[in-house]
Design an enzyme around this catalytic site. Structure first.
Site, PDB file in Angstrom:
ATOM      1  N   SER A   1     -13.170   1.727   2.910  1.00  0.00           N
ATOM      2  CA  SER A   1     -12.235   1.339   1.850  1.00  0.00           C
ATOM      3  C   SER A   1     -11.189   2.421   1.676  1.00  0.00           C
ATOM      4  CB  SER A   1     -12.985   1.129   0.530  1.00  0.00           C
ATOM      5  OG  SER A   1     -12.064   1.196  -0.549  1.00  0.00           O
TER       6      SER A   1
ATOM      7  N   SER B   1       0.835  -1.217   0.000  1.00  0.00           N
ATOM      8  CA  SER B   1       0.000   0.000   0.000  1.00  0.00           C
ATOM      9  C   SER B   1       0.865   1.261   0.000  1.00  0.00           C
ATOM     10  CB  SER B   1      -0.893   0.020   1.243  1.00  0.00           C
ATOM     11  OG  SER B   1      -1.864  -0.984   1.161  1.00  0.00           O
TER      12      SER B   1
ATOM     13  N   LYS C   1     -12.870  -9.077  -3.086  1.00  0.00           N
ATOM     14  CA  LYS C   1     -11.409  -8.992  -3.181  1.00  0.00           C
ATOM     15  C   LYS C   1     -10.965  -9.666  -4.487  1.00  0.00           C
ATOM     16  CE  LYS C   1     -10.626  -6.407   0.055  1.00  0.00           C
ATOM     17  NZ  LYS C   1     -10.052  -5.106  -0.295  1.00  0.00           N
TER      18      LYS C   1
ATOM     19  N   ASP D   1      -6.849  -7.898   4.827  1.00  0.00           N
ATOM     20  CA  ASP D   1      -6.022  -8.703   3.917  1.00  0.00           C
ATOM     21  C   ASP D   1      -5.466  -9.952   4.603  1.00  0.00           C
ATOM     22  OD1 ASP D   1      -6.505  -6.967   1.858  1.00  0.00           O
ATOM     23  OD2 ASP D   1      -4.655  -5.818   2.137  1.00  0.00           O
TER      24      ASP D   1
ATOM     25  N   ARG E   1       1.381   4.206  -3.079  1.00  0.00           N
ATOM     26  CA  ARG E   1       1.180   5.636  -2.806  1.00  0.00           C
ATOM     27  C   ARG E   1       2.457   6.421  -3.083  1.00  0.00           C
ATOM     28  NH1 ARG E   1      -2.417   2.694  -0.452  1.00  0.00           N
ATOM     29  NH2 ARG E   1      -4.408   3.501   0.370  1.00  0.00           N
TER      30      ARG E   1
HETATM   31  C1  S3P Z   1      -5.610  -1.180  -0.029  1.00  0.00           C
HETATM   32  C2  S3P Z   1      -6.845  -1.141   0.557  1.00  0.00           C
HETATM   33  C3  S3P Z   1      -7.652  -2.341   0.805  1.00  0.00           C
HETATM   34  C4  S3P Z   1      -6.791  -3.605   0.748  1.00  0.00           C
HETATM   35  C5  S3P Z   1      -5.895  -3.624  -0.444  1.00  0.00           C
HETATM   36  C6  S3P Z   1      -4.959  -2.429  -0.428  1.00  0.00           C
HETATM   37  C7  S3P Z   1      -4.897   0.104  -0.245  1.00  0.00           C
HETATM   38  O1  S3P Z   1      -8.667  -2.459  -0.158  1.00  0.00           O
HETATM   39  O2  S3P Z   1      -7.605  -4.754   0.770  1.00  0.00           O
HETATM   40  O3  S3P Z   1      -5.118  -4.803  -0.456  1.00  0.00           O
HETATM   41  O4  S3P Z   1      -3.675   0.084  -0.503  1.00  0.00           O
HETATM   42  O5  S3P Z   1      -5.544   1.145  -0.162  1.00  0.00           O
HETATM   43  P1  S3P Z   1     -10.075  -1.661  -0.042  1.00  0.00           P
HETATM   44  O6  S3P Z   1      -9.812  -0.217  -0.172  1.00  0.00           O
HETATM   45  O7  S3P Z   1     -10.893  -2.178  -1.191  1.00  0.00           O
HETATM   46  O8  S3P Z   1     -10.673  -2.027   1.269  1.00  0.00           O
END
Ligand code: S3P
Length: 441
Positions: A176, A27, A352, A325, A31
């Site tokens: 989310s 994540s 997912k 996750d 970003r």
């Molecule tokens: C993520 C947010 C989550 C997660 C994904 C990565 C992110 O998803 O399950 O693996 O980096 O913002 P959601 O935003 O759909 O909950």
């Protein structure tokens, strides 16, 4: 019958012992790549995860004209520079942007393209094309962005940005971080304050990183705001290890007799280590120790060791996003625990990389463990004397986290198992099996 094309997992011959560093957080890596691409100037990045998903983000940025110079380092990470578009904006790409398996790339891209007068078609692999996108396009349309088809919930979708974005206050229907981040990224370019309220807290890497790139940001437990318009400036990011990857090694240590594993330099962001809290509540020997901060992100060490007696626990809906996750690997641990484990408010599992709710239920059924859904809750009734039967083949449905969860189950059981489609590990953790090998005592 075991499938000949499936990956054969043999039980570990010895316990797992020692220290390991896991690859960079997925994540945070996404970003870092995307925010550096939006910024004026050159950002230096290090520790970036080299995996299929992050490669999808890098390729997307290159198609939009960003100068990405990240190279592979001795430890397998990516490091180098990104020179962003700043006030100039992206170029019109010649072809659709293919986000592969990466939901984060697709959904965050929608936010970052919001103010630019270009037409970009976003697509992905078969799994990504099945995942819901309306959750992202709906708030962006309120800000003035156009999508074709405008009611579409699935990729491919074509986006046309609007240089006069409206700032909005939006009540997200689900927790989310991908939705929150897309709205905040668009908010960077909108005049006024854009606010996103969430029903439960989702991961907050965006709120922690945007200020480093010069965006006025405020954040609370279930709310985040940015004030725009602002031209982001370059910033350096060193990405800590991914706790979601560490979870597989730590769970293996808990399940394999005699093991003791220490994962160093891993993100300890509380929104991401709900699995540590959950495993503690299951009675596991696990602890995290903070060593410092990378930017505003806490990082440190997580240690875990074999635990003779585990018991089930209930994870309340308010905390679900912090273990989102990790449900596949926590389900494998729950299968070995006495009593029932309940994941409450787990509906997001169904959208997912595959329907993880059904996939967990089906996989555990193969080994005689009762798991079921009731409303939006997932229940698993564990068996501390679990004996995995001969000849089991687990399905991954192309989902990296299911692949590694089933592999841990096979590695820690007394019986070889097969895992169909295990190559998809490369989406988040290409070196998973090498790291397991390095820990074999
Ligand atoms: C993520 C947010 C989550 C997660 C994904 C990565 C992110 O998803 O399950 O693996 O980096 O913002 P959601 O935003 O759909 O909950």
């Amino acid at each position: 019958m075991s499938d000949q094309s499936a990956f054969q997992v043999k039980p570990l011959a010895s316990p797992l012992k020692g220290e390991v560093r896991v690859p960079g957080d997925k994540s945070i890596s996404h970003r870092a790549v995307l925010f550096a691409s939006m910024a004026e100037g050159t950002s230096k990045l290090s520790g970036v995860l080299d995996s299929d998903d992050v490669r999808s983000s890098i390729k997307a940025m290159q198609q939009l004209g960003v100068d990405v110079d990240l190279t592979e380092q001795a430890d397998g990470s990516l490091a180098g520079t990104i020179t962003g578009w700043g006030g100039g904006g992206p170029i019109q790409p010649d072809e659709p942007i293919d986000c592969g398996n990466s939901g984060t790339t697709a959904r965050l891209l929608m936010g970052m393209l919001a103010p630019w007068e270009i037409e970009v078609t976003i697509t992905g692999d078969d799994s990504l094309k099945r995942r819901p996108m309306r959750r992202n396009t709906a708030p962006l349309m309120k800000m003035g962005v156009q999508f074709k088809p405008d009611e579409a919930d699935h990729l491919p979708i074509t986006e046309m940005g609007n240089p006069n974005l409206r700032a909005i206050t939006y009540d997200a229907p689900m927790a989310s971080a991908q939705l929150k981040t897309a709205v905040l990224m668009a908010g960077v370019y909108a005049k006024g304050t854009t606010t996103l309220n969430e029903p439960a807290p989702s991961r907050n890497h965006t709120e922690l990183m945007l200020p480093e790139f010069g965006v006025p940001t405020t954040a609370g437990t279930r709310v985040a705001s940015v004030s725009g318009p602002v031209i982001m400036h370059a910033s350096d990011v060193n990405v800590p290890g991914d706790p979601s990857s560490a979870a597989f090694l730590l769970a293996a240590a808990i399940l394999k007799r005699g093991s003791s594993v220490c994962v160093k330099d891993v993100s300890l962001n509380p929104a991401r280590i709900g699995f540590v809290r959950t495993l503690e509540r299951m009675g596991a020997n696990i602890e995290d120790v903070r060593d410092g901060y990378e930017g505003k992100e806490p990082y440190g060490t997580i240690k875990a060791s074999f635990t003779e007696r585990l018991h089930g626990c209930e994870i309340p809906a308010q905390h679900f996003a912090s273990i989102l996750d990790e449900v596949p690997i926590l389900s494998v641990v729950a299968a070995h625990a006495k009593g029932v484990t309940v994941f409450k408010g787990a509906a997001e599992l169904r959208v997912k990389e595959t329907d993880r709710m059904q996939a967990v239920i089906d996989g555990l059924e193969l080994i005689g463990i009762d798991a079921w859904e009731e409303g939006d809750n997932l229940y698993i009734e564990g068996d501390p004397d679990l004996q995995v039967p001969q000849g089991v083949t687990f399905q991954t449905h192309g989902d990296h986290r299911l692949a590694m969860a089933w592999m841990v189950l096979g590695l820690c059981s007394g019986t070889p198992v097969s895992v169909e489609g295990a190559d998809c590990m490369s989406v988040s953790y290409p070196g998973f099996l090498d790291d397991i090998k390095s820990l074999e005592a």
